[in-house]
Enzyme design. Sequence first.
Site, PDB file in Angstrom:
ATOM      1  N   HIS A   1       0.853  -1.188   0.000  1.00 22.05           N
ATOM      2  CA  HIS A   1       0.000   0.000   0.000  1.00 22.05           C
ATOM      3  C   HIS A   1       0.883   1.230   0.000  1.00 22.05           C
ATOM      4  CE1 HIS A   1      -3.260   2.722   0.998  1.00 22.05           C
ATOM      5  NE2 HIS A   1      -4.069   1.745   0.665  1.00 22.05           N
TER       6      HIS A   1
ATOM      7  N   ASP B   1      -7.732  -5.797   0.385  1.00 25.88           N
ATOM      8  CA  ASP B   1      -8.207  -6.743  -0.625  1.00 25.88           C
ATOM      9  C   ASP B   1      -7.770  -8.180  -0.370  1.00 25.88           C
ATOM     10  OD1 ASP B   1      -9.525  -4.810  -2.224  1.00 25.88           O
ATOM     11  OD2 ASP B   1      -7.570  -4.083  -2.867  1.00 25.88           O
TER      12      ASP B   1
HETATM   13  N1  COA Z   1       4.086  -7.605  -4.292  1.00 26.35           N
HETATM   14  C1  COA Z   1       5.445  -7.593  -4.331  1.00 26.35           C
HETATM   15  N2  COA Z   1       6.178  -6.496  -4.071  1.00 26.35           N
HETATM   16  C2  COA Z   1       5.530  -5.384  -3.745  1.00 26.35           C
HETATM   17  C3  COA Z   1       4.124  -5.316  -3.678  1.00 26.35           C
HETATM   18  C4  COA Z   1       3.411  -6.501  -3.962  1.00 26.35           C
HETATM   19  N3  COA Z   1       2.068  -6.514  -3.918  1.00 26.35           N
HETATM   20  N4  COA Z   1       3.740  -4.076  -3.339  1.00 26.35           N
HETATM   21  C5  COA Z   1       4.862  -3.362  -3.201  1.00 26.35           C
HETATM   22  N5  COA Z   1       5.942  -4.145  -3.450  1.00 26.35           N
HETATM   23  C6  COA Z   1       7.352  -3.731  -3.403  1.00 26.35           C
HETATM   24  C7  COA Z   1       7.728  -3.094  -4.737  1.00 26.35           C
HETATM   25  O1  COA Z   1       8.199  -4.060  -5.642  1.00 26.35           O
HETATM   26  C8  COA Z   1       8.781  -2.108  -4.313  1.00 26.35           C
HETATM   27  O2  COA Z   1       9.962  -2.815  -4.093  1.00 26.35           O
HETATM   28  P1  COA Z   1      11.403  -2.173  -4.509  1.00 26.35           P
HETATM   29  O3  COA Z   1      11.524  -0.945  -3.654  1.00 26.35           O
HETATM   30  O4  COA Z   1      12.390  -3.235  -4.200  1.00 26.35           O
HETATM   31  O5  COA Z   1      11.290  -1.832  -5.956  1.00 26.35           O
HETATM   32  C9  COA Z   1       8.288  -1.634  -2.947  1.00 26.35           C
HETATM   33  O6  COA Z   1       7.480  -2.705  -2.433  1.00 26.35           O
HETATM   34  C10 COA Z   1       7.459  -0.364  -3.006  1.00 26.35           C
HETATM   35  O7  COA Z   1       6.367  -0.592  -3.905  1.00 26.35           O
HETATM   36  P2  COA Z   1       5.777   0.457  -4.928  1.00 26.35           P
HETATM   37  O8  COA Z   1       5.348  -0.278  -6.166  1.00 26.35           O
HETATM   38  O9  COA Z   1       6.707   1.602  -5.104  1.00 26.35           O
HETATM   39  O10 COA Z   1       4.510   0.964  -4.130  1.00 26.35           O
HETATM   40  P3  COA Z   1       3.359   1.921  -4.669  1.00 26.35           P
HETATM   41  O11 COA Z   1       2.993   2.767  -3.532  1.00 26.35           O
HETATM   42  O12 COA Z   1       3.733   2.597  -5.940  1.00 26.35           O
HETATM   43  O13 COA Z   1       2.179   0.899  -5.023  1.00 26.35           O
HETATM   44  C11 COA Z   1       0.441  -0.648  -4.698  1.00 26.35           C
HETATM   45  C12 COA Z   1       1.208   0.534  -4.104  1.00 26.35           C
HETATM   46  C13 COA Z   1      -0.789  -0.903  -3.841  1.00 26.35           C
HETATM   47  C14 COA Z   1      -0.025  -0.293  -6.133  1.00 26.35           C
HETATM   48  C15 COA Z   1       1.354  -1.878  -4.726  1.00 26.35           C
HETATM   49  O14 COA Z   1       1.704  -2.239  -3.410  1.00 26.35           O
HETATM   50  C16 COA Z   1       0.716  -3.047  -5.437  1.00 26.35           C
HETATM   51  O15 COA Z   1       0.787  -3.127  -6.658  1.00 26.35           O
HETATM   52  N6  COA Z   1       0.058  -3.984  -4.703  1.00 26.35           N
HETATM   53  C17 COA Z   1      -0.618  -5.103  -5.320  1.00 26.35           C
HETATM   54  C18 COA Z   1      -1.983  -4.679  -5.819  1.00 26.35           C
HETATM   55  C19 COA Z   1      -2.944  -4.493  -4.698  1.00 26.35           C
HETATM   56  O16 COA Z   1      -3.090  -5.343  -3.830  1.00 26.35           O
HETATM   57  N7  COA Z   1      -3.657  -3.370  -4.744  1.00 26.35           N
HETATM   58  C20 COA Z   1      -4.646  -3.033  -3.753  1.00 26.35           C
HETATM   59  C21 COA Z   1      -4.231  -1.854  -2.949  1.00 26.35           C
HETATM   60  S1  COA Z   1      -5.390  -1.559  -1.636  1.00 26.35           S
END
Ligand code: COA
Length: 385
Positions: free
Chosen positions: A266, A322
Amino acid sequence: MSEYLPGLEGVPATKSNISDLDGKRGILTYRGYRIADLARCSSFEETAMLLLDGRLPTRKELTEFDHQLRDNRRVKYNIREMMKYLPETGHPMEMLQSAIAALSMFYPGDECLTGSDVCEDLNYVHNMSVKILARMATIVAMWEHLRNGYDPIEPRRDLTYAENLLYMFNGEDPDPDYARIMDACLILHAEHTINASTFAALVAGSTLASPYLVIAAAVGTLAGPLHGGANQKVVQMLREIGSPDRVEAWLDEQLEHKRKIWGFGHREYKVKDPRATILQNMMMELMEKRGGEVTPLFEIALALEKAAEQRLGAKGVYPNVDFYSGLLYLQMGIPEDQFTSIFAVARCAGWLAHWREQLKDNRIFRPTQVYTGEQERDYVPIDQR
Ligand code: COA
């Protein structure tokens, strides 16, 4: 030149007094009330009022609002006719966005904002909020029957919002346990500060678009798997894993290929999402009540959370809202591709509250950009390229 922050991370998009979260301590409040207290003690109707009006209603106010919602559950026959022509293979969120947008054509007139004076018209804003909130659930449940070739089940006036939603899906008087769980799920999903779909609603609202179109914009934004669409993906992922003993190897492979683990991570929370904890506990209590046997998918989910904590905990990546919600919806007989629609029904309360807040002190959203293209150059005729 202004600094560009991808995903607008940390950039305040608005001022709001609707909800607040502390991502380090895992605390979420609506209008200052803790989410766990609301999930335990409130109802979706009351929580929606809290979000919309800014305070907990009196019994009289709540009864009146509840009656208004019950009176507005039915939608025009022509909406149903329109929906019949949508392909049954389409995703329910695509249907929902189309149907909600179409509502503004079927209910013309005062549904259109035409001037800044309307922003002060609280009656208009309240009436629109009631109509949209009441009809969202009907449309989502109607689709379940229409896409399977049946007539939809008419909403019932004698049921609460959550009971009626379950009834319109299953056609049976809802099990009281499920009705209570659904009510809590709706409360937990009703609002969450400035997330992507709420931001979309604010942007659309700031142009004085019809509230139906504001909600349609938000529905389309919620549909993506990085946002609300993740709840459907989670259950697909748990099925793909297949059994708890496969979790570790599966997870290592996903992480090695830098793939997403659905329902984890998140932007704001660096600890477990408080809503995930409540949903997990509700699932646990339900399993205990139903004889103590944990469903295979729940068992896999628990194993995945444990394994993911060891591998992703250091990055602050934990289960989000979720991760466990779909497992509860499955128990209630909600089809997997409707999970996000249920989310949308609930979040509609928050979207409408933000729409109202935006209108009160409206200024159109018009951000800037960091231009990275060519500067002025001469046009080249086609034969000379
Ligand atoms: N699975 C694996 N790694 C994850 C992850 C996940 N679901 N969510 C975050 N990470 C990791 C990223 O790869 C990144 O790692 P790095 O620093 O080594 O590159 C780090 O955590 C930070 O993630 P980032 O993508 O920059 O976070 P964000 O704030 O841009 O994105 C979400 C937030 C929610 C979009 C992201 O966590 C995600 O895609 N989650 C899965 C989808 C989901 O469940 N969405 C519902 C949200 S309520």
